[in-house]
Enzyme design. Structure first.
Site, mmCIF file in Angstrom:
data_model
loop_
_atom_site.group_PDB
_atom_site.id
_atom_site.type_symbol
_atom_site.label_atom_id
_atom_site.label_comp_id
_atom_site.label_asym_id
_atom_site.label_seq_id
_atom_site.Cartn_x
_atom_site.Cartn_y
_atom_site.Cartn_z
ATOM 1 N N ASN A 155 2.119 9.898 2.456
ATOM 2 C CA ASN A 155 0.663 10.003 2.215
ATOM 3 C C ASN A 155 -0.197 9.421 3.323
ATOM 4 O O ASN A 155 -1.343 9.791 3.495
ATOM 5 C CB ASN A 155 0.301 9.396 0.855
ATOM 6 C CG ASN A 155 0.619 7.920 0.758
ATOM 7 O OD1 ASN A 155 1.373 7.393 1.565
ATOM 8 N ND2 ASN A 155 0.026 7.263 -0.228
ATOM 9 N N ALA A 180 8.954 9.996 5.885
ATOM 10 C CA ALA A 180 9.224 10.980 4.840
ATOM 11 C C ALA A 180 9.516 12.328 5.485
ATOM 12 O O ALA A 180 8.928 12.681 6.517
ATOM 13 C CB ALA A 180 8.018 11.089 3.904
ATOM 14 N N SER A 233 7.527 4.606 -3.715
ATOM 15 C CA SER A 233 7.456 4.444 -5.163
ATOM 16 C C SER A 233 8.175 3.189 -5.630
ATOM 17 O O SER A 233 9.118 2.711 -4.977
ATOM 18 C CB SER A 233 8.096 5.667 -5.839
ATOM 19 O OG SER A 233 9.470 5.733 -5.459
ATOM 20 N N GLU A 254 6.094 -2.344 -0.468
ATOM 21 C CA GLU A 254 4.729 -1.912 -0.792
ATOM 22 C C GLU A 254 4.867 -0.708 -1.707
ATOM 23 O O GLU A 254 5.207 0.381 -1.264
ATOM 24 C CB GLU A 254 3.987 -1.543 0.493
ATOM 25 C CG GLU A 254 3.763 -2.707 1.438
ATOM 26 C CD GLU A 254 2.727 -3.681 0.908
ATOM 27 O OE1 GLU A 254 2.592 -4.771 1.483
ATOM 28 O OE2 GLU A 254 2.045 -3.356 -0.089
ATOM 29 N N CYS A 288 -1.915 4.771 -2.941
ATOM 30 C CA CYS A 288 -1.423 3.745 -3.873
ATOM 31 C C CYS A 288 -2.543 2.864 -4.393
ATOM 32 O O CYS A 288 -2.372 2.148 -5.368
ATOM 33 C CB CYS A 288 -0.395 2.876 -3.154
ATOM 34 S SG CYS A 288 -1.091 2.108 -1.684
ATOM 35 N N GLU A 462 1.195 -6.914 4.169
ATOM 36 C CA GLU A 462 1.114 -6.247 5.478
ATOM 37 C C GLU A 462 -0.318 -6.353 5.984
ATOM 38 O O GLU A 462 -1.257 -6.253 5.208
ATOM 39 C CB GLU A 462 1.532 -4.774 5.342
ATOM 40 C CG GLU A 462 2.990 -4.618 4.951
ATOM 41 C CD GLU A 462 3.482 -3.175 5.026
ATOM 42 O OE1 GLU A 462 2.725 -2.254 4.682
ATOM 43 O OE2 GLU A 462 4.633 -2.985 5.460
HETATM 44 N N1 LIG Z 1 1.868 0.005 -1.725
HETATM 45 C C1 LIG Z 1 1.660 0.791 -0.680
HETATM 46 O O1 LIG Z 1 1.208 0.356 0.400
HETATM 47 C C2 LIG Z 1 1.970 2.251 -0.790
HETATM 48 C C3 LIG Z 1 1.549 3.087 0.244
HETATM 49 C C4 LIG Z 1 1.834 4.465 0.143
HETATM 50 C C5 LIG Z 1 2.534 4.976 -0.946
HETATM 51 N N2 LIG Z 1 2.928 4.115 -1.914
HETATM 52 C C6 LIG Z 1 3.621 4.634 -3.087
HETATM 53 O O2 LIG Z 1 4.575 5.652 -2.695
HETATM 54 C C7 LIG Z 1 4.655 6.641 -3.721
HETATM 55 C C8 LIG Z 1 4.380 7.989 -3.138
HETATM 56 O O3 LIG Z 1 5.065 8.167 -1.917
HETATM 57 P P1 LIG Z 1 6.438 8.955 -1.916
HETATM 58 O O4 LIG Z 1 6.404 10.077 -2.899
HETATM 59 O O5 LIG Z 1 6.777 9.267 -0.518
HETATM 60 O O6 LIG Z 1 7.432 7.821 -2.458
HETATM 61 P P2 LIG Z 1 9.024 7.858 -2.429
HETATM 62 O O7 LIG Z 1 9.452 6.544 -2.921
HETATM 63 O O8 LIG Z 1 9.556 9.069 -3.100
HETATM 64 O O9 LIG Z 1 9.388 8.006 -0.875
HETATM 65 C C9 LIG Z 1 8.992 7.025 0.033
HETATM 66 C C10 LIG Z 1 9.990 7.029 1.198
HETATM 67 O O10 LIG Z 1 11.259 6.679 0.685
HETATM 68 C C11 LIG Z 1 12.216 7.690 0.975
HETATM 69 N N3 LIG Z 1 13.139 7.707 -0.154
HETATM 70 C C12 LIG Z 1 13.068 8.418 -1.293
HETATM 71 N N4 LIG Z 1 14.105 8.132 -2.093
HETATM 72 C C13 LIG Z 1 14.871 7.208 -1.431
HETATM 73 C C14 LIG Z 1 16.083 6.510 -1.701
HETATM 74 N N5 LIG Z 1 16.743 6.701 -2.841
HETATM 75 N N6 LIG Z 1 16.573 5.641 -0.786
HETATM 76 C C15 LIG Z 1 15.914 5.452 0.379
HETATM 77 N N7 LIG Z 1 14.759 6.070 0.710
HETATM 78 C C16 LIG Z 1 14.252 6.941 -0.190
HETATM 79 C C17 LIG Z 1 11.409 8.941 1.153
HETATM 80 O O11 LIG Z 1 12.103 9.865 1.972
HETATM 81 C C18 LIG Z 1 10.184 8.396 1.853
HETATM 82 O O12 LIG Z 1 10.455 8.235 3.224
HETATM 83 C C19 LIG Z 1 3.603 6.276 -4.738
HETATM 84 O O13 LIG Z 1 4.188 5.555 -5.784
HETATM 85 C C20 LIG Z 1 2.654 5.376 -3.971
HETATM 86 O O14 LIG Z 1 1.964 4.495 -4.812
HETATM 87 C C21 LIG Z 1 2.665 2.766 -1.880
HETATM 88 O O1 LIG Z 2 -1.399 4.663 -0.154
HETATM 89 C C1 LIG Z 2 -1.213 3.649 0.359
HETATM 90 C C2 LIG Z 2 -1.964 3.074 1.499
HETATM 91 O O2 LIG Z 2 -1.500 1.768 1.730
HETATM 92 C C3 LIG Z 2 -3.418 3.113 1.200
HETATM 93 S S1 LIG Z 2 -4.404 2.426 2.442
HETATM 94 O O3 LIG Z 2 -4.563 3.447 3.477
HETATM 95 O O4 LIG Z 2 -3.734 1.232 2.984
HETATM 96 O O5 LIG Z 2 -5.688 2.085 1.759
#
Ligand SMILES: NC(=O)c1ccc[n+]([C@@H]2O[C@H](COP(=O)([O-])OP(=O)(O)OC[C@H]3O[C@@H](n4cnc5c(N)ncnc54)[C@H](O)[C@@H]3O)[C@@H](O)[C@H]2O)c1
Ligand SMILES: O=C[C@H](O)CS(=O)(=O)O
Length: 483
Positions: A155, A180, A233, A254, A288, A462
Site C-alpha cells: 500500500n 510485496a 497484516s 508494524e 493502516c 519507525e
Molecule cells: N502498521 C503499519 O505501518 C502498516 C503499514 C502498511 C500496511 N499495514 C498492514 O498491512 C496489511 C495490508 O498489507 P498486505 O495485504 O500487503 O499485508 P500482508 O501481511 O498480506 O503482506 C505484507 C507483506 O508480507 C508478505 N507476506 C505475506 N504472507 C507472508 C508470510 N506468510 N510470510 C512472510 N511474508 C509474507 C507479503 O508478500 C508482503 O510483502 C493491513 O493489515 C495493513 O494494516 C500496516
Molecule cells: O498504511 C500504512 C502506512 O504506515 C500509513 S502512513 O503512510 O505511514 O500514514
C-alpha cells in the site's frame, strides 16, 4: 513495456522484462484494469541466500565508514529520489493504483525518511557513565545490529521501504528487502537510485518472490539475519514473530489497525469533516491508519452526516493516472470482493446505506466511496480492518461510553478525535489504547515522530529518534585497572 520507455529515466527499471521473457517470472499488473505491465525475476531460495551472504560481507565494510560518510551517501540517495519523483510516482500509480497526486506525495514522504536518518546517523550516541570507582571508566557504545531484513506491503511501496532501509543503513547495517509481489517496481527503482548514490548493491538487495511464506522462512531461519522488520497484516506479523524465535532476532512489527474517529459536540465541525475525508479516503482507504470507524456525538450527528456525505458523494473515482481522480482502485479483485462483502454484512446487521455501497460500475477495480449510518456497537464491520473507502458511522452520548468503544478492539495503532475542550483533549488522549493519536488532525504521519502501535498492531517504532535504535545494539564497556 512501451510505458517504461516513456519514463524520463527508463534505466530505473533495468530489471523489468517483457512478459514471457523469463523462465520463472512475476508479472506486474495495473490494479485499475488488470493490464500486465511487465515481468521481473521470481527469485529462488538460492538467490536469496546468496544475497544474504553478500550482504554480510558488504555490511562489514559499510560499518567501517564513519557515520558522516554514511550520512552523506544517504543524503545523495534522498536527492536522487526527489529528482526522480515524476518517474517514481508514475511507476507507483501504475502498479499500486493510488492517484498520481498521492503517489507524488508518497515519494516525498518516503524521501523524508532518508533525509531524517541521514541526519540521525550522526547522533548514534553512546554514554560515558559516572564510574562507581576511581580505577575504572564505564562507557556504552552504539553498534549496528548487522544484516537486517525487511518485508513490506503493497500500500506504500516506497515509504514502507525507506522507513526501514534508511535507519538500517544509517546505523551501519545491511538491509535485504522483500517487497510485496504486487508492487516490486517501486522497490527496484528506489534501489537503483540508492546504488547510484553510492550504496553498494550487495548492501541493500531487493529480493522478489511470489512465494512470500518461503522468503519469510528463509529470513527468519537464517543465522546471519539479526533483525527482521515487517510491515503488513497482524496475522502474518504474528507468524513471523513465532518463526523468528529460532534465531532470537530483533523484531519491528508494524501491523494492522482499526482506528476510531471521534467527533465530540464541542468540535469544529467543518474541520472534523475535512479530517474525516482525508483520513478515510487516502489510498482508497487502504492504509493502516485510515479512520476505520466513526463515532459522532448525538447532538451533532445529523449535521456531521449531512456535511460528510455531501463531500463523500463528490469524490471522483477512477484511474489514478487521471489527474482529476481522488479515489483509485483497490489492489486486486479479492480486496474488492472483501470490501463488498463487509458492506453487505454490515447492512444485514442493521446499518443504513447512505451512499456508495458497491463497486464503481464504470471504473474497473474501484469501490464507490461509501457511508453507512445506524451502525450499532455489535455490527461486524466495526471489528475488522476494512481497507477500503467505507465509513461506518455510530452515534454516542458520553465521553466514557465512546472511549470504551474506541478501546474495544485487539488493535491499537492510531486513533483520532476532534474537540476544542483542552481538558477533554488531555483526558481522552491519555485513555485511548493506541500508539498514535490525531487530535483535530486526520493525517498525522511524519518522519519526525515515532510511528507504531500497541496490542495487536505491533512492536517497535519507525521514524523519529526512536527509529534508529531499532537497528543498534548497546554495548557496555568497563575499562578497569586505571590509576
Ligand atoms: N502498521 C503499519 O505501518 C502498516 C503499514 C502498511 C500496511 N499495514 C498492514 O498491512 C496489511 C495490508 O498489507 P498486505 O495485504 O500487503 O499485508 P500482508 O501481511 O498480506 O503482506 C505484507 C507483506 O508480507 C508478505 N507476506 C505475506 N504472507 C507472508 C508470510 N506468510 N510470510 C512472510 N511474508 C509474507 C507479503 O508478500 C508482503 O510483502 C493491513 O493489515 C495493513 O494494516 C500496516
Ligand atoms: O498504511 C500504512 C502506512 O504506515 C500509513 S502512513 O503512510 O505511514 O500514514
Amino acid at each position: 513495456m512501451r510505458w517504461i520507455n516513456q519514463l524520463n529515466d527508463p534505466e530505473l527499471l533495468n530489471q523489468a522484462f517483457a512478459i514471457g521473457t523469463l523462465t520463472d517470472e512475476i508479472v506486474v499488473t495495473n490494479p485499475y484494469n488488470h493490464q500486465a505491465l511487465c515481468a521481473i525475476d521470481n527469485h529462488t531460495v538460492e538467490q536469496v541466500n546468496h544475497a544474504i551472504a553478500d550482504a554480510k560481507v558488504a555490511q562489514a565494510d559499510w560499518a567501517k565508514l564513519s557515520a558522516k560518510q554514511r550520512a552523506n551517501i544517504l543524503r545523495r540517495w534522498h536527492d536522487l529520489v526527489l529528482a526522480a519523483a515524476d518517474d517514481l510516482a508514475t511507476i507507483m500509480t501504475l502498479e499500486q493504483g493510488k492517484p498520481l497526486l498521492e503517489s507524488t506525495g508518497e515519494v516525498a514522504y518516503g524521501a523524508s525518511f532518508i533525509e531524517w536518518f541521514s541526519e540521525e546517523a550522526k547522533r548514534a550516541y553512546g554514554r560515558h557513565i559516572p564510574s562507581p570507582a576511581s580505577d575504572r571508566h564505564i562507557v556504552t557504545l552504539k553498534q549496528p545490529v548487522g544484516v537486517t531484513a525487511g518485508i513490506t506491503p503493497w500500500n506504500f511501496p516506497i515509504a514502507m521501504i525507506t522507513r526501514k532501509a534508511a535507519p538500517a543503513l544509517a546505523a551501519g547495517c545491511a538491509f535485504v528487502v522483500k517487497p510485496a509481489a504486487n508492487t516490486p517496481l517501486s522497490a527496484l527503482a528506489l534501489a537503483q537510485l540508492a546504488y547510484r548514490a553510492g550504496i553498494p548493491p550487495a548492501l541493500m538487495p531487493v529480493v522478489c518472490s511470489l512465494d512470500a511464506p518461503l522468503i519469510g522462512s528463509v529470513f527468519t531461519q537464517h543465522p546471519d539475519i539479526r533483525k527482521l522488520s515487517f510491515t503488513g497484516s497482524t496475522a502474518v506479523g504474528k507468524q513471523l514473530m513465532s518463526q523468528s524465535a529460532a534465531q532470537l532476532q530483533r523484531l519491528s512489527l508494524e501491523l494492522g489497525g482499526n482506528a476510531p474517529f471521534v467527533v465530540f459536540a464541542d468540535a469544529d465541525l467543518n474541520a472534523a469533516v475535512d479530517g474525516a475525508i482525508a483520513s478515510k479516503f487516502r489510498n482508497a482507504g487502504q492504509t493502516c491508519v485510515c479512520a476505520n470507524r466513526f463515532y459522532i456525538a448525538r447532538e451533532i450527528h445529523d449535521e456531521f452526516v449531512s456535511l460528510f456525505v455531501a463531500k463523500v458523494a463528490a469524490l471522483t473515482v477512477g484511474n489514478g493516472m487521471d489527474s482529476a481522480v481522488q479515489v483509485g482502485p483497490l489492489i486486486d479483485e479479492r480486496a474488492l470482493n472483501k470490501v463488498n462483502d463487509l458492506v453487505d454484512k454490515a447492512i444485514a446487521a442493521g446499518a443504513t446505506l447512505v451512499c456508495g455501497g458497491q463497486p464503481a460500475p464504470a471504473h474497473g477495480n474501484c469501490f464507490l466511496p461509501t457511508v453507512l449510518t445506524d451502525v450499532t456497537p455489535d455490527n461486524p464491520i466495526l471489528k475488522q480492518e476494512i481497507f477500503g473507502p467505507v465509513a461506518p458511522i455510530c452515534v454516542f452520548d458520553s465521553e466514557q461510553e465512546v472511549i470504551a468503544q474506541c478501546n474495544d478492539t485487539e488493535y491499537g495503532l492510531a486513533s483520532y478525535f476532534y474537540s476544542r475542550d483542552i481538558n477533554r483533549i488531555w483526558r481522552v488522549a491519555a485513555q485511548l489504547e493506541c500508539g498514535m493519536v490525531g487530535i483535530n488532525e486526520g493525517i498525522i504521519s511524519t518522519e519526525l515522530a515515532p510511528f507504531g502501535g500497541v496490542k495487536h498492531s505491533g512492536i517497535g517504532r519507525e521514524g523519529g529518534s526512536e527509529g534508529l535504535d531499532e537497528y543498534l545494539e548497546t554495548k557496555y564497556l568497563c575499562m578497569g585497572g586505571l590509576d
